[in-house]
Design an enzyme around this catalytic site. Structure first.
Site, mmCIF file in Angstrom:
data_model
loop_
_atom_site.group_PDB
_atom_site.id
_atom_site.type_symbol
_atom_site.label_atom_id
_atom_site.label_comp_id
_atom_site.label_asym_id
_atom_site.label_seq_id
_atom_site.Cartn_x
_atom_site.Cartn_y
_atom_site.Cartn_z
ATOM 1 N N HIS A 57 -0.709 20.273 36.264
ATOM 2 C CA HIS A 57 -1.576 20.059 37.420
ATOM 3 C C HIS A 57 -2.270 18.694 37.346
ATOM 4 C CE1 HIS A 57 -4.678 22.079 40.294
ATOM 5 N NE2 HIS A 57 -4.499 20.798 40.579
ATOM 6 N N HIS A 59 -2.964 14.834 39.635
ATOM 7 C CA HIS A 59 -2.888 14.069 40.886
ATOM 8 C C HIS A 59 -2.784 12.597 40.497
ATOM 9 C CE1 HIS A 59 -4.354 17.598 43.264
ATOM 10 N NE2 HIS A 59 -4.963 17.882 42.128
ATOM 11 N N ARG A 61 -1.804 10.110 42.398
ATOM 12 C CA ARG A 61 -2.129 9.201 43.527
ATOM 13 C C ARG A 61 -0.993 8.211 43.833
ATOM 14 N NH1 ARG A 61 -6.076 12.815 44.461
ATOM 15 N NH2 ARG A 61 -7.935 12.568 43.216
ATOM 16 N N ASN A 91 -0.831 16.346 47.324
ATOM 17 C CA ASN A 91 -1.860 15.896 48.269
ATOM 18 C C ASN A 91 -2.124 14.400 48.151
ATOM 19 O OD1 ASN A 91 -3.104 16.077 45.771
ATOM 20 N ND2 ASN A 91 -5.092 16.618 46.622
ATOM 21 N N HIS A 172 -3.663 27.089 45.453
ATOM 22 C CA HIS A 172 -5.109 26.857 45.343
ATOM 23 C C HIS A 172 -5.763 27.977 46.142
ATOM 24 C CE1 HIS A 172 -8.727 23.909 45.569
ATOM 25 N NE2 HIS A 172 -9.137 25.113 45.894
ATOM 26 N N HIS A 196 -6.286 26.680 38.681
ATOM 27 C CA HIS A 196 -7.724 26.579 38.377
ATOM 28 C C HIS A 196 -8.613 27.779 38.728
ATOM 29 C CE1 HIS A 196 -7.551 25.274 42.502
ATOM 30 N NE2 HIS A 196 -7.248 24.021 42.247
ATOM 31 N N ASP A 271 -6.030 19.289 35.966
ATOM 32 C CA ASP A 271 -6.399 18.961 37.354
ATOM 33 C C ASP A 271 -6.941 17.537 37.422
ATOM 34 O OD1 ASP A 271 -6.722 19.051 40.044
ATOM 35 O OD2 ASP A 271 -8.163 20.691 40.091
ATOM 36 N N HIS A 275 -10.986 9.547 41.204
ATOM 37 C CA HIS A 275 -11.549 8.798 42.336
ATOM 38 C C HIS A 275 -12.363 7.673 41.705
ATOM 39 C CE1 HIS A 275 -10.540 11.983 45.221
ATOM 40 N NE2 HIS A 275 -10.959 12.847 44.315
#
Ligand code: DOR
Ligand code: ZN
Length: 405
Positions: A57, A59, A61, A91, A172, A196, A271, A275
């Site tokens: 899991h 991200h 980007r 996502n 999710h 999660h 996860d 950012h």
């Protein structure tokens, strides 16, 4: 041939010293005495050696969110954190919801230095016929709650169609959405990976469900931030403690650990959701998510040193089970014919997590300032050293493949 000599392995619950022979990116054999052949040697110096973490899991980007993270910086963080395989979430921008978008992501992912795979996505607008056509993905990810990337789906009829058209689902689902997801799993007879879990009620529901329907393949993940932080930490972390699902109470946290101990929880995934600091410090529109690739395994190793969990159990949650659940070929074990994705640990090493030393592009961690004992000191991906004592070697890695489950 490369040999990792003096490797401490756990065999049938007991530590033993062995030499791991590696050839063509695979474990060729595990032996008691060194061969005389001309060989290259890495000395594990009697440290524990484990199969690299498979983080189901993350991200990563890239593309239009390149300023937050890309496949190179994200997988450098992985290498430093003892993670040798990552499964990237859909996502992104563009969202991984069409064959075309997946093809685009496969191109940017070529700069990854650890093995990688992809979860495919869907939205109320996306064409679910693509789900039947897409090849070599870990799962279809369904967002049943709103989160970063606007991929939430409310309509249960549509979610059922998505389930029917998928080989494997990652979901999710928070709170009362967990029973909805599991009832759809049962109706459609699909394998479901619950991302999660963070609440006591969720763990209890999954525990009861697994007992009641042992033939139904349902798996549950927890994340390091829910295991090592609580809602009280949001007071000092502010935006840096905000993610979805949010941090919960100490009682919920204890329930997650209980779920780990009794096998209700199958995996730990980071996860990793980077950012930038300026985005996170903007309290008015703080995006949800925290990075975790380079701190997840060290946090767990520190917990091993504190007697909270055994190293064997950590390996089961971070490598063996992920490989089994997603059917990742030749991974999750240190055995002959398996990929040489190997991590050497220094269980004595103490190191403070410092923002400026992190490899993730976002350069912060909700765990900054914490000193942990137990760190990866060398990471091999398919027999190649990509991380050693703070140094990274950028060798491109490959996409993984799955068994038909
Ligand atoms: O906190 C989160 N951040 N939760 C998610 O589900 C998505 C993630 C992100 O991509 O930033
Ligand atoms: Zn996520």
């Amino acid at each position: 041939m490369l040999v990792v000599k003096n490797a401490k392995l756990i065999v049938q619950g007991k530590p033993v010293l062995r030499h791991i022979l590696i050839e063509n990116g695979k474990i060729h054999n595990i032996v008691k005495s060194l061969p005389d052949k001309k060989i290259r040697i890495v000395d594990a110096q009697k440290n524990f050696v484990i199969p690299g973490m498979i983080d189901c899991h993350v991200h990563l980007r890239d593309m239009n969110l390149f300023h937050k993270e890309d496949f190179l910086t994200g997988t450098k963080a992985a290498a430093a954190g003892g993670v040798t395989t990552v499964l990237d979430m859909p996502n992104s921008d563009p969202q991984t919801i069409t064959l075309h978008a997946l093809a685009q992501k496969r191109i940017v992912a070529k700069k990854a230095i650890v093995n990688y795979g992809f979860h495919f996505g869907c939205t109320p607008e996306s064409d679910h016929h693509e789900l039947k056509k897409v090849k070599n993905i870990a799962s279809t990810k369904v967002y049943m709650n709103a989160s970063t990337g606007n991929m939430g789906i409310e309509d249960t009829t549509l979610i059922k169609i998505i389930f029917e058209n998928s080989r494997m689902l990652s979901v999710h689902a928070e709170s009362e959405k967990v029973p909805v997801a599991l009832s759809l799993a049962k109706k459609t007879k699909k394998r479901v990976y619950l991302c999660h879990l963070s609440l006591q009620e969720e763990v209890e529901y999954v525990r009861t469900y697994k007992k009641k329907y042992p033939q139904q393949e349902v798996f549950a993940e927890v994340c390091p931030h829910h295991l090592f932080l609580t809602e009280k930490d949001v007071q000092h972390l502010k935006g840096l403690g905000m993610m979805k699902p949010s941090l919960k109470t100490k009682q919920d946290q204890d329930a997650l650990w209980k779920g780990i101990y009794d096998g209700t929880i199958d995996t730990i995934g980071s996860d990793h959701a980077p950012h930038t600091l300026s985005e996170k410090n903007d309290i008015a529109c703080c995006p949800f998510g925290v990075p975790g690739l380079e701190t997840t395994l060290p946090l767990l190793l520190d917990a091993v040193n504190q007697g909270k969990i055994s190293l064997t159990h950590v390996v089961q949650l971070t490598s063996r089970n992920p490989a089994k659940i997603f059917g990742i070929k030749n991974k999750g074990y240190l055995k002959p014919r398996y990929d040489a994705d190997i991590v050497i640990l220094d269980m004595q090493k103490k190191k403070r997590i410092e923002n400026k030393k992190l490899y993730t592009k976002c350069k912060w961690s909700p765990f900054a300032g914490k000193t942990l004992q137990g760190w990866p000191i060398l990471t091999l991906v398919k027999g190649k050293i990509i991380y050693q004592d703070g140094l990274l070697f950028e060798t491109p890695a490959e996409e993984i493949h799955y068994d038909q489950l």
